[in-house]
Design a protein around this motif. Sequence first.
Motif, mmCIF file in Angstrom:
data_model
loop_
_atom_site.group_PDB
_atom_site.id
_atom_site.type_symbol
_atom_site.label_atom_id
_atom_site.label_comp_id
_atom_site.label_asym_id
_atom_site.label_seq_id
_atom_site.Cartn_x
_atom_site.Cartn_y
_atom_site.Cartn_z
ATOM 1 N N ASN A 22 0.817 -1.209 0.000
ATOM 2 C CA ASN A 22 0.000 0.000 0.000
ATOM 3 C C ASN A 22 0.851 1.259 0.000
ATOM 4 O O ASN A 22 0.489 2.272 -0.600
ATOM 5 N N ILE A 23 1.984 1.201 0.675
ATOM 6 C CA ILE A 23 2.900 2.347 0.677
ATOM 7 C C ILE A 23 3.482 2.548 -0.714
ATOM 8 O O ILE A 23 3.571 3.671 -1.219
ATOM 9 N N GLN A 24 3.851 1.446 -1.361
ATOM 10 C CA GLN A 24 4.457 1.518 -2.685
ATOM 11 C C GLN A 24 3.504 2.113 -3.719
ATOM 12 O O GLN A 24 3.933 2.767 -4.666
ATOM 13 N N PHE A 25 2.205 1.877 -3.525
ATOM 14 C CA PHE A 25 1.217 2.375 -4.477
ATOM 15 C C PHE A 25 0.404 3.554 -3.938
ATOM 16 O O PHE A 25 -0.630 3.893 -4.511
ATOM 17 N N SER A 26 0.887 4.170 -2.871
ATOM 18 C CA SER A 26 0.130 5.259 -2.253
ATOM 19 C C SER A 26 0.205 6.559 -3.028
ATOM 20 O O SER A 26 -0.591 7.464 -2.816
ATOM 21 N N PHE A 28 1.056 8.162 -7.079
ATOM 22 C CA PHE A 28 1.396 7.932 -8.482
ATOM 23 C C PHE A 28 2.399 8.961 -8.988
ATOM 24 O O PHE A 28 3.096 8.745 -9.975
ATOM 25 N N ASP A 29 2.451 10.104 -8.316
ATOM 26 C CA ASP A 29 3.295 11.198 -8.784
ATOM 27 C C ASP A 29 4.682 11.203 -8.151
ATOM 28 O O ASP A 29 5.655 11.585 -8.778
ATOM 29 N N LYS A 30 4.763 10.771 -6.883
ATOM 30 C CA LYS A 30 6.033 10.828 -6.171
ATOM 31 C C LYS A 30 6.242 9.546 -5.389
ATOM 32 O O LYS A 30 5.363 9.110 -4.650
ATOM 33 N N GLU A 31 7.392 8.945 -5.548
ATOM 34 C CA GLU A 31 7.680 7.708 -4.841
ATOM 35 C C GLU A 31 7.867 7.959 -3.352
ATOM 36 O O GLU A 31 8.502 8.929 -2.947
ATOM 37 N N MET A 32 7.294 7.091 -2.535
ATOM 38 C CA MET A 32 7.438 7.190 -1.091
ATOM 39 C C MET A 32 8.761 6.545 -0.686
ATOM 40 O O MET A 32 8.824 5.348 -0.411
ATOM 41 N N GLN A 33 9.816 7.320 -0.672
ATOM 42 C CA GLN A 33 11.143 6.786 -0.364
ATOM 43 C C GLN A 33 11.487 6.952 1.106
ATOM 44 O O GLN A 33 11.987 6.029 1.744
ATOM 45 N N ILE A 195 0.494 12.909 5.578
ATOM 46 C CA ILE A 195 0.049 11.706 6.274
ATOM 47 C C ILE A 195 -0.572 10.771 5.240
ATOM 48 O O ILE A 195 -1.640 11.050 4.701
ATOM 49 N N ILE A 196 0.106 9.669 4.947
ATOM 50 C CA ILE A 196 -0.375 8.761 3.902
ATOM 51 C C ILE A 196 -1.308 7.688 4.452
ATOM 52 O O ILE A 196 -1.926 6.946 3.680
ATOM 53 N N TYR A 218 -9.171 -1.140 7.101
ATOM 54 C CA TYR A 218 -9.547 0.263 7.195
ATOM 55 C C TYR A 218 -8.902 0.995 6.037
ATOM 56 O O TYR A 218 -8.092 0.434 5.307
ATOM 57 N N TYR A 219 -9.249 2.236 5.874
ATOM 58 C CA TYR A 219 -8.692 3.025 4.788
ATOM 59 C C TYR A 219 -7.881 4.173 5.333
ATOM 60 O O TYR A 219 -8.289 4.862 6.259
ATOM 61 N N GLY A 220 -6.712 4.391 4.722
ATOM 62 C CA GLY A 220 -5.837 5.490 5.111
ATOM 63 C C GLY A 220 -6.348 6.798 4.561
ATOM 64 O O GLY A 220 -7.338 6.857 3.834
ATOM 65 N N ASP A 221 -5.652 7.883 4.867
ATOM 66 C CA ASP A 221 -6.081 9.208 4.448
ATOM 67 C C ASP A 221 -6.134 9.360 2.937
ATOM 68 O O ASP A 221 -6.894 10.154 2.413
ATOM 69 N N GLU A 222 -5.313 8.600 2.222
ATOM 70 C CA GLU A 222 -5.281 8.715 0.770
ATOM 71 C C GLU A 222 -6.177 7.673 0.105
ATOM 72 O O GLU A 222 -6.163 7.515 -1.104
#
Length: 234
Positions: A22-26, A28-33, A195-196, A218-222
């Motif tokens: 989910n973090i990897q696909f959270s 589309f514009d900026k990679e969560m590094q 906050i992702i 559950y669902y995160g903020d995004e």
Amino acid sequence: MLVVKDKPKSPISEAYRTLRSNIQFSSFDKEMQLILITSSGPGEGKSTTSCNLALAMAEAGNSVLLLDCDLRKPSTHKKFKISNNVGLSNVLAGRAKFEDSSHWYSKNLCILTAGKIPPNPAEMLSSNRMKAFLKEARGVFKYIILDAPPVIAVTDPQILSTMVDGVILVVSSGVAEIEAAKRAKELLENVNANIIGSVLNRVDTQSRHGYYGGYYYYYGDEGQKVKKHKEEEE
């Protein structure tokens, strides 16, 4: 508990792998590094989440750096049973090199413990040296996970949240008060933290509400879907 290592086929380990995906696909514009893990208060499982998430990301073939940024009450070294004689604080103070202070736990996972507890944690974490360190780490590791102190207790997480790509707030069922969790979210939003999502920890598995097959959804903020299982303490 390092459940991803000790019980890799357990439902809890699968929950961490789902969190990884989910973090990897959270975005589309900026990679969560650079990912910051924090909680509203102590004992909610943010360090356990940080360590197991790092293991899950590393087992997928990613190069991962796990940073213990809790320079007040560090615990990463205890979970991995490694030395904390030197670590992040020593590196930032210019008294040790990263290469000599870090621990390669596996082929893909590098750990930098907190090191000696400094008299000025907030100032050290907000320093230009910290910013330069994270910038350099970006060029070496696929993911950098920062285990930060509880956000309500100190300003450290707010400071660090401005340097990372995303923040995950760990909330422990039966430990965190609703108002405290809301306050933690507000404090992070006050500094424009991204906050992702959140991880709900220690859900009562005896309750059938909200469960399917032993997972809590559950669902995160995004809007990303996350599944998590009852976990161990921080």
